[in-house]
Design a protein around this motif. Sequence first.
Motif, PDB file in Angstrom:
ATOM      1  N   GLU A 151       0.844  -1.202   0.000  1.00 33.57           N
ATOM      2  CA  GLU A 151       0.000   0.000   0.000  1.00 33.57           C
ATOM      3  C   GLU A 151       0.879   1.251   0.000  1.00 33.57           C
ATOM      4  N   VAL A 169      -1.182   4.229   4.427  1.00 32.01           N
ATOM      5  CA  VAL A 169      -0.752   3.675   5.717  1.00 32.01           C
ATOM      6  C   VAL A 169      -0.797   4.751   6.808  1.00 32.01           C
ATOM      7  N   ARG A 177      -4.086   5.418   8.601  1.00 28.15           N
ATOM      8  CA  ARG A 177      -4.711   4.381   9.434  1.00 28.15           C
ATOM      9  C   ARG A 177      -5.144   4.973  10.767  1.00 28.15           C
ATOM     10  N   ASP A 226       3.375  -1.874   5.054  1.00 27.68           N
ATOM     11  CA  ASP A 226       1.930  -1.886   5.304  1.00 27.68           C
ATOM     12  C   ASP A 226       1.479  -3.128   6.071  1.00 27.68           C
TER      13      ASP A 226
END
Length: 365
Positions: free
Chosen positions: A2, A7, A10, A113
């Motif tokens: 990713e 990331v 998140r 990731d």
Amino acid sequence: MEPVEKVVKRKHGVREARLWEPLPNNRVKCNLCHRRCIIAENRYGVCGVRANYKGKLYTLVYGLLTAANVDPIEKKPLMHFYPGSSVLSISTAGCNFFCQFCQNWTISQIRYDSVYGNPATPEDVVKWALETDSDGISYTYNEPTVFFEFMYDTAKLAKKHGLFNTMVTNGYMTPEAVDELGPYMDAATVDFKGGGNKEFYRKFIFVPDPEKIFETLQAMKDKGWWIEITNLVVPKYGDKKEDIKKLARWIVENLGPETPLHLLRFHPDYKMIDVPPTPVEKLEELARVAEEEGLKHVYLGNVPGHPKEHTYCPRCGALLIKRYGFYILEYNITKDGRCPKCGYKVNIRGEFRGKKSSLHWYSMI
Ligand code: SF4
């Protein structure tokens, strides 16, 4: 993989990092470990758990715990620091080393990731430590340097609650990082592998310069941290007498002859499963080499039942602490820290806390 952008967005684990500096063209320099990565925008550092997003460095593992267990302090190993105490031990994912024999590779070798963990706050960790009657907190299992920000916040809070802090580290943290953590950390176990041999570090750990670890050790000493050294003895590839001799000499001259050195038995793991466990005779031979250089407390690790698990008086040779594995069977040191036979002042920091059962291992998560 990713993209970094996804990331850093998140919900858990992402925080602006400490110990970095901006560079032209939105690049950043991370000063947390001796790799001192220069990271372009939307790229990760070598550890894979720090990333540059829009010219700022972020940690991706803040409070993302992969373990939280109560351990005897002897498991770290710390044999001369509050003997018999128990420590709440936490870890995240990630590492700045690539040890091909890592026993905790399922958490240490997670990067980019793939990072995972259960979200927790410093308040949670301190609460668990107090609830479990732990004496302190240990940052361990994976390299705590890579979760520096969470370790820093937790250690600071733990201190306020009368807990001590210890870390188990490969020693590659920069002196600036040691300086920042300085007032909150009490003890460190610094792990060498293969006797600190440069070729070994290059070939099996992908680390260019283990000499930097000595700078870090000096910084830890200057901060007054309690230090114990371990060295993993890898048969054939990392078991040279001259390396142990050099390491022991450095310890004697710079940290003192009563600094504990633990020679650890290797077990095949991760990508090095074709190498057999270290013969006990080899560990005994290297222990003699270290003692000939002047070290007074040389232990063998991962050899339960061996006489070199015990602590002896450096002056008269009396048995002071008898152990089996991580457990203390006899504690014969006087309340004022002396050998009961000859009165020698033993190099131990903190009182014996073995009254508590160190058998209460349980997991929080
Ligand atoms: S902590 Fe990670 S990003 Fe920072 S210098 Fe070390 S390997 Fe590079």
